[in-house]
Scaffold this active site. Structure first.
Site, PDB file in Angstrom:
ATOM      1  N   LYS A  74       0.802  -1.232   0.000  1.00 32.83           N
ATOM      2  CA  LYS A  74       0.000   0.000   0.000  1.00 32.83           C
ATOM      3  C   LYS A  74       0.835   1.283   0.000  1.00 32.83           C
ATOM      4  O   LYS A  74       0.480   2.291   0.592  1.00 32.83           O
ATOM      5  CB  LYS A  74      -0.979   0.052   1.198  1.00 32.83           C
ATOM      6  CG  LYS A  74      -1.756  -1.192   1.488  1.00 32.83           C
ATOM      7  CD  LYS A  74      -2.258  -1.923   0.287  1.00 32.83           C
ATOM      8  CE  LYS A  74      -3.281  -1.219  -0.557  1.00 32.83           C
ATOM      9  NZ  LYS A  74      -3.478  -1.937  -1.862  1.00 32.83           N
ATOM     10  N   HIS A 137       7.612  -7.787  -2.067  1.00 29.82           N
ATOM     11  CA  HIS A 137       7.434  -7.087  -0.781  1.00 29.82           C
ATOM     12  C   HIS A 137       8.462  -7.590   0.233  1.00 29.82           C
ATOM     13  O   HIS A 137       8.358  -7.282   1.429  1.00 29.82           O
ATOM     14  CB  HIS A 137       6.034  -7.343  -0.207  1.00 29.82           C
ATOM     15  CG  HIS A 137       4.917  -6.612  -0.914  1.00 29.82           C
ATOM     16  ND1 HIS A 137       4.990  -5.289  -1.274  1.00 29.82           N
ATOM     17  CD2 HIS A 137       3.685  -7.026  -1.307  1.00 29.82           C
ATOM     18  CE1 HIS A 137       3.853  -4.925  -1.847  1.00 29.82           C
ATOM     19  NE2 HIS A 137       3.050  -5.959  -1.889  1.00 29.82           N
ATOM     20  N   ARG A 287      -7.737   4.001  -4.812  1.00 25.64           N
ATOM     21  CA  ARG A 287      -8.718   4.525  -3.860  1.00 25.64           C
ATOM     22  C   ARG A 287      -8.730   6.039  -3.948  1.00 25.64           C
ATOM     23  O   ARG A 287      -9.544   6.624  -4.625  1.00 25.64           O
ATOM     24  CB  ARG A 287      -8.389   4.020  -2.443  1.00 25.64           C
ATOM     25  CG  ARG A 287      -9.514   4.172  -1.437  1.00 25.64           C
ATOM     26  CD  ARG A 287      -9.096   3.646  -0.063  1.00 25.64           C
ATOM     27  NE  ARG A 287      -7.954   4.391   0.485  1.00 25.64           N
ATOM     28  CZ  ARG A 287      -8.050   5.428   1.309  1.00 25.64           C
ATOM     29  NH1 ARG A 287      -9.227   5.848   1.680  1.00 25.64           N
ATOM     30  NH2 ARG A 287      -6.972   6.049   1.754  1.00 25.64           N
TER      31      ARG A 287
HETATM   32  P1  A3P Z   1      -4.806   5.128  -1.104  1.00 24.99           P
HETATM   33  O1  A3P Z   1      -5.474   3.923  -0.515  1.00 24.99           O
HETATM   34  O2  A3P Z   1      -4.250   6.045  -0.070  1.00 24.99           O
HETATM   35  O3  A3P Z   1      -5.640   5.836  -2.088  1.00 24.99           O
HETATM   36  P2  A3P Z   1      -0.243  -0.284  -3.618  1.00 24.99           P
HETATM   37  O4  A3P Z   1      -0.254  -0.110  -5.072  1.00 24.99           O
HETATM   38  O5  A3P Z   1       1.136  -0.426  -3.042  1.00 24.99           O
HETATM   39  O6  A3P Z   1      -1.181  -1.337  -3.176  1.00 24.99           O
HETATM   40  O7  A3P Z   1      -0.743   1.100  -2.998  1.00 24.99           O
HETATM   41  C1  A3P Z   1      -2.071   1.521  -3.157  1.00 24.99           C
HETATM   42  C2  A3P Z   1      -2.142   3.002  -2.911  1.00 24.99           C
HETATM   43  O8  A3P Z   1      -1.551   3.694  -4.019  1.00 24.99           O
HETATM   44  C3  A3P Z   1      -3.577   3.472  -2.805  1.00 24.99           C
HETATM   45  O9  A3P Z   1      -3.533   4.583  -1.919  1.00 24.99           O
HETATM   46  C4  A3P Z   1      -3.879   3.884  -4.237  1.00 24.99           C
HETATM   47  O10 A3P Z   1      -4.960   4.749  -4.370  1.00 24.99           O
HETATM   48  C5  A3P Z   1      -2.542   4.542  -4.611  1.00 24.99           C
HETATM   49  N1  A3P Z   1      -2.332   4.596  -6.062  1.00 24.99           N
HETATM   50  C6  A3P Z   1      -2.604   3.651  -6.987  1.00 24.99           C
HETATM   51  N2  A3P Z   1      -2.259   4.082  -8.208  1.00 24.99           N
HETATM   52  C7  A3P Z   1      -1.740   5.324  -8.064  1.00 24.99           C
HETATM   53  C8  A3P Z   1      -1.224   6.296  -8.971  1.00 24.99           C
HETATM   54  N3  A3P Z   1      -1.179   6.075 -10.267  1.00 24.99           N
HETATM   55  N4  A3P Z   1      -0.791   7.468  -8.467  1.00 24.99           N
HETATM   56  C9  A3P Z   1      -0.833   7.720  -7.133  1.00 24.99           C
HETATM   57  N5  A3P Z   1      -1.332   6.845  -6.226  1.00 24.99           N
HETATM   58  C10 A3P Z   1      -1.780   5.655  -6.674  1.00 24.99           C
END
Ligand code: A3P
Length: 323
Positions: A74, A137, A287
């Protein structure tokens, strides 16, 4: 993860007898979203992931040209997968209507090593375009030896722990809403700060990559979600330079930044509908995509609990998170 969506990581259908024996000797406990998690080499995993880690550690052979994206969950994995894929292959796929990122979720284009190895020790990555791009990870000390001994590059990305936690909290609640009653947020913050959640401890992993990046800056590039968000073009150029595909003075970076932005990716049909092979809905990875969004979810008290842990853990490291 009790819901069917992530039960793929829980199942014991692929566990070898050797792994079952190992599991019985490891510290284990009930965790948030998981009926049982196991501590292996300092980190907590589901049993399915332990099988994946073991297979990966034994069998993954890194090539010098490989690029490994390492992240805490995340923390922008999806974003970095998209950016790295677009950067590496920018001469092959122009940012046009035929770009693979317009029709494929970043997680389908860039394999997650431990998950791929969960099912079989003989995973082939021969179909990946060269240079190969893969994600993990794993902590630095748990990486397969060949990743550390070869000349492959590691791009590491993490995020301020309050936003990371809140992102994980919402992700987990979507996967398994029934867990919320048993695990109120106070209890999950406590487990997070103790490092007891699948993927944790957060701070130890961050610090390990931080020190490695300082010791060996040609091997490990340390990136934060916040820097990437605040100065995307600067950071994307720095990443491109590090992985050996720097931008020339007259080459534009803005198209790739736009293609991989939250606004663009989250609107695509492929990222809005359907499920990924791991059973998770594609839209769960998109999200809000903001810095400081924790304020909507964490009370002042819980934010302070996380801040205090960060201060204690990072003391003397020179590492700080904005926000
Ligand atoms: P939030 O839940 O705060 O919105 P991961 O990809 O490591 O699972 O992380 C997910 C987080 O990265 C989520 O954060 C998601 O919305 C955000 N995210 C996904 N794609 C993104 C992008 N292109 N630019 C910025 N944030 C992004």
């Amino acid at each position: 993860m009790t819901s069917s969506s992530v039960s793929v990581y829980l199942g014991d259908e692929y566990l070898t007898q050797e792994t079952k024996d190992l599991l019985s000797s490891l510290p284990s406990e009930k965790g948030w979203l998981v009926s049982k998690m196991y501590q292996y080499e300092g980190s907590w995993y589901t049993k399915g992931l332990i099988q994946g880690v073991l297979n990966c550690q034994r069998n993954f052979e890194a090539k010098d040209s490989d690029i490994i994206l390492a992240t805490t969950p995340k923390s922008g994995t999806t974003w970095l997968k998209a950016l790295l894929f677009a950067l590496i292959h920018r001469n092959k796929f122009l940012v046009s209507c035929k770009h693979p990122l317009l029709v494929g979720n970043p997680h389908s284009l860039v394999p997650y090593l431990e998950a791929a190895y969960r099912v079989s020790p003989d995973v082939s990555f021969s179909e990946l375009p060269s240079p190969r791009l893969m994600q993990t990870h794993l902590t630095y000390h748990s990486l397969p030896v060949s990743i550390k001994s070869s000349s492959c590059k590691i791009v590491y990305c993490c995020r301020n722990p309050k936003d990371m936690f809140v992102s994980l909290w919402h992700f987990g609640r979507k996967l398994s809403p029934e867990e919320t009653a048993e695990y109120p947020i106070e209890k999950v913050v406590e487990a997070f700060c103790e490092g007891k959640f699948v993927g944790g401890p957060f701070w130890d992993q961050v610090l390990e990559y931080w020190y490695e990046s300082r010791k060996n800056p040609n091997k490990v590039l340390f990136v934060t979600y916040e820097d990437l968000k605040k100065q995307t073009e600067v950071e994307v150029k720095r990443i491109a330079e590090f992985i050996g595909c720097g931008f020339s003075a007259d080459e534009e970076v803005s198209e790739i930044v736009k293609l991989c932005s939250f606004e663009s990716l989250s609107k695509l049909e492929v990222n809005r509908q359907g499920k990924l092979p791991n059973g998770v809905e594609s839209n769960s990875y998109f999200r809000k995509g903001e810095i400081g969004g924790w304020r909507d979810t964490l009370s002042e008290f819980l934010a302070e609990v996380i801040d205090r842990t960060t201060e204690e853990k990072f003391e003397g490291s020179g590492l700080k998170f904005s926000c």
